[in-house]
Structures are given as C-alpha cells and as structure tokens.
Design a protein around this motif. Sequence first.
Motif, PDB file in Angstrom:
ATOM      1  N   PRO A 263       0.830  -1.272  -0.001  1.00 31.69           N
ATOM      2  CA  PRO A 263      -0.088   0.293   0.193  1.00 31.69           C
ATOM      3  C   PRO A 263       0.693   1.278   0.001  1.00 31.69           C
ATOM      4  O   PRO A 263       2.038   1.273   0.277  1.00 31.69           O
ATOM      5  N   ALA A 264       0.421   2.529  -0.571  1.00 27.16           N
ATOM      6  CA  ALA A 264       0.909   3.584  -0.292  1.00 27.16           C
ATOM      7  C   ALA A 264       1.582   4.095   0.886  1.00 27.16           C
ATOM      8  O   ALA A 264       0.550   3.953   2.015  1.00 27.16           O
ATOM      9  N   GLY A 265       2.774   4.443   1.007  1.00 24.32           N
ATOM     10  CA  GLY A 265       3.264   4.955   2.278  1.00 24.32           C
ATOM     11  C   GLY A 265       4.671   4.429   2.466  1.00 24.32           C
ATOM     12  O   GLY A 265       5.189   4.035   1.499  1.00 24.32           O
ATOM     13  N   ILE A 266       4.979   4.674   3.751  1.00 25.29           N
ATOM     14  CA  ILE A 266       6.717   4.363   4.114  1.00 25.29           C
ATOM     15  C   ILE A 266       6.696   2.916   4.326  1.00 25.29           C
ATOM     16  O   ILE A 266       5.983   2.584   5.348  1.00 25.29           O
ATOM     17  N   HIS A 267       7.788   2.270   3.688  1.00 25.13           N
ATOM     18  CA  HIS A 267       8.269   0.836   4.216  1.00 25.13           C
ATOM     19  C   HIS A 267       9.753   0.896   4.343  1.00 25.13           C
ATOM     20  O   HIS A 267      10.431   1.431   3.698  1.00 25.13           O
ATOM     21  N   VAL A 268       9.959  -0.454   5.012  1.00 21.94           N
ATOM     22  CA  VAL A 268      11.276  -0.837   4.970  1.00 21.94           C
ATOM     23  C   VAL A 268      11.688  -2.163   4.184  1.00 21.94           C
ATOM     24  O   VAL A 268      10.854  -3.032   4.209  1.00 21.94           O
ATOM     25  N   SER A 269      12.712  -1.922   3.335  1.00 22.88           N
ATOM     26  CA  SER A 269      12.969  -3.071   2.261  1.00 22.88           C
ATOM     27  C   SER A 269      14.404  -2.974   2.354  1.00 22.88           C
ATOM     28  O   SER A 269      15.205  -1.989   2.171  1.00 22.88           O
ATOM     29  N   PHE A 274      11.724   3.285   2.066  1.00 19.53           N
ATOM     30  CA  PHE A 274      11.186   3.707   0.728  1.00 19.53           C
ATOM     31  C   PHE A 274       9.687   4.389   0.900  1.00 19.53           C
ATOM     32  O   PHE A 274       8.961   3.746   2.058  1.00 19.53           O
ATOM     33  N   ALA A 275       9.341   5.233   0.026  1.00 20.47           N
ATOM     34  CA  ALA A 275       7.784   5.549   0.188  1.00 20.47           C
ATOM     35  C   ALA A 275       7.318   5.060  -1.262  1.00 20.47           C
ATOM     36  O   ALA A 275       7.654   5.387  -2.108  1.00 20.47           O
ATOM     37  N   VAL A 276       6.253   4.236  -0.878  1.00 24.03           N
ATOM     38  CA  VAL A 276       5.561   3.804  -2.345  1.00 24.03           C
ATOM     39  C   VAL A 276       4.407   4.752  -2.456  1.00 24.03           C
ATOM     40  O   VAL A 276       3.522   5.167  -1.551  1.00 24.03           O
ATOM     41  N   CYS A 277       4.201   5.146  -3.558  1.00 26.33           N
ATOM     42  CA  CYS A 277       3.092   6.231  -4.127  1.00 26.33           C
ATOM     43  C   CYS A 277       1.903   5.654  -4.968  1.00 26.33           C
ATOM     44  O   CYS A 277       2.026   4.671  -5.262  1.00 26.33           O
ATOM     45  N   GLY A 278       1.084   6.389  -5.248  1.00 31.87           N
ATOM     46  CA  GLY A 278      -0.257   5.890  -5.759  1.00 31.87           C
ATOM     47  C   GLY A 278      -0.092   5.386  -7.198  1.00 31.87           C
ATOM     48  O   GLY A 278      -0.846   4.561  -7.508  1.00 31.87           O
ATOM     49  N   ASP A 279       0.996   5.767  -8.082  1.00 33.28           N
ATOM     50  CA  ASP A 279       1.127   5.490  -9.162  1.00 33.28           C
ATOM     51  C   ASP A 279       2.156   4.198  -9.483  1.00 33.28           C
ATOM     52  O   ASP A 279       2.462   3.783 -10.422  1.00 33.28           O
ATOM     53  N   GLY A 280       2.435   3.658  -8.229  1.00 32.65           N
ATOM     54  CA  GLY A 280       3.297   2.441  -7.906  1.00 32.65           C
ATOM     55  C   GLY A 280       4.612   2.871  -8.166  1.00 32.65           C
ATOM     56  O   GLY A 280       5.553   1.797  -7.907  1.00 32.65           O
ATOM     57  N   ARG A 281       5.224   3.940  -8.262  1.00 33.51           N
ATOM     58  CA  ARG A 281       6.554   4.294  -8.012  1.00 33.51           C
ATOM     59  C   ARG A 281       7.060   4.561  -6.784  1.00 33.51           C
ATOM     60  O   ARG A 281       6.198   4.546  -6.006  1.00 33.51           O
ATOM     61  N   ALA A 282       8.289   4.401  -6.506  1.00 35.34           N
ATOM     62  CA  ALA A 282       8.930   4.479  -5.212  1.00 35.34           C
ATOM     63  C   ALA A 282       9.643   5.590  -4.954  1.00 35.34           C
ATOM     64  O   ALA A 282      10.535   6.351  -6.202  1.00 35.34           O
ATOM     65  N   ILE A 283       9.833   6.281  -3.775  1.00 32.09           N
ATOM     66  CA  ILE A 283      11.059   7.422  -3.534  1.00 32.09           C
ATOM     67  C   ILE A 283      11.741   6.661  -2.549  1.00 32.09           C
ATOM     68  O   ILE A 283      11.406   6.121  -1.478  1.00 32.09           O
TER      69      ILE A 283
END
Length: 314
Positions: A263-269, A274-283
Amino acid sequence: MKPRAVVFAYHNVGVRCLQVLLAGGIDVALVVTHEDSPTENIWFGSVKSVAEEHGIDVITPADPKSAELRAAVAAAQPDFIFSFYYRHMLPTDLLALAGRRAYNVHGSLLPKYRGRVPTNWAVLRGETETGATLHEMAAKPDAGAIVAQTPVPILPDDTAAQVFDKVTVAAEQTLWRVLPALIAGEAPHLPNDLAQGSYFGGRKPEDGRIDFSQSAQHVYNLIRAVAPPYPGAFTDIGGERFVIGRARLARPGAIGATLAGLPAGIHVSDNALFAVCGDGRAIAIHELRHQRDGHESIVTPAAFAELTSSASRP
C-alpha cells in the motif's frame, strides 16, 4: 549628489540587494526591516546588522500603514523606495513619497508566481526555471512594470533552499545590471501582463502533509519544496510524526519485488526506507526524522520499523 533611497528589506535577498545599492552609488538614508520572530528558524542573513555596520538608521515597525512609518520615510526625502523581500505590502500613499519611483525585487519571472513564497511554489509545481524580477511597485502585489529579469534553472533534484540561493544571486545580478540605468532615468519599464501569469498565497507547515496516494513525482516535488530549512514534508503514523529530510525519486521500474503491491506509504526494504506512491513508483528516503514532544531525531530503518510496529499494537 547621490540619489537617496529608503530600503525595506529582509532575508538574504534583502542583505545582498542592500549591499548592491551601497556599492552602486545610492545614499541609503533609512532601512526598514522586521524583528526576527523567536518562533521562526532564522537561517538567513540579517539586514539590520548590515545596515548598522554601515551606520544607516534602522527601524522595525509592525504596521506598514502607520503614521509613524510614513513620517519617517517622508523625513528621509527619498528619490527611490526599494523593497527587497520585505514581508508587507506597502500602501500606495507610502510609495508616492519616492521622488522618482518605487521598486521591488520578486523571486520569480513575473508575471508567473506573483504573491508569497514563489520559489517554494515553483519547485512544488515541477517548474524547470524560475528567477528574479525587478519591477515597479503598484497597488496590487507584483503587478507593476517590469524593469529587468534574470532566469535560473531548477534541476530535477534541487530543493527550494538550493533554488532560493540561485534566486538570491539572480536578484543581486539583476539589480546590479540595471542600477546605473535607474539612476540615469533610462531604465526600461515593460508591460507586466497579469493575465499571462499566476498568483499564489502563503504556505503553512500543515501544507507539508504528504498524500502518498498521489504520484511519486508530485510527492517528491513536495519533499523538495519544503525540505530543511523549511518545516519539511511529513506523515503521521499511529500518532507518531515522521518528516522526510532528504530523498530521491526512484527510476521508473526500479521498485523492488518486495515493495511491489504494498500500500502507499513508507516501508522498510533491505534495511532501507522507501515511500510507495499511488502510481506504483517509489521514493528512496535518505533521511527520515521523528518528531515527538518538541524534539527531533534521525530515524534508522530498524527504528522506524520498531516505532510503527509499537504504534500499531493494541
């Protein structure tokens, strides 16, 4: 005899442009500036200090429409009035005290981005260029005739603070280049077609709240636009506030398999944030700060996972 000026100024643009006037043959009779707010992060230079070093009288009125301020400006008998990042609109009866004309430096390429915090807005909206404009002051904000402009680039990873540094130099260059023509009464005054531009209001810290359902580019632009020394782009997770200090937009298709479908939001990998955004791309998040009880600390991926896990427990 040198032309006399009253200068309304604040911030780095105020510091640099005041110095240009002094170097360029202007007799600055009075400087009007602001008292620094104890609640604001003062990361910029002091106009008051520069003026005092040069033996110039300085006043810091709270109300630009006060009779006391008008009397002080009138007593200075200015040929010019200049405004360099002064935070109040100056009333037209005050501008009329300039024996010649009144001018302002604005941090955009007018008529684009009239109004407040133009550099932050330009970064937020994904512009690739902005600049500084010297223009005549009028009743409406940033609406008078354009005297000179200097463009600067906005690179894809520039923060608003980095762009503002460029705009400060552009403001100095613009004023330096046109000042002799202003003194000689030969400076151009070109149309400022407001219909071709835009107006933006001020921004509040709450405007930095991230909506991860938006595209990664939009989220990244917000992060860049309010990155330190501005308050920062933030999200609240389980009552805990996290501010993204530094980040980088991941290349299209670069999102790892462990992030795909999250889901969109901040995750650890792989021990990275990383932040996953609504268009499926990451920051990719290179610096995450945790705010609690007025204190702020850098958060590691492991600490973030622990904090958010604790916050989600019943």
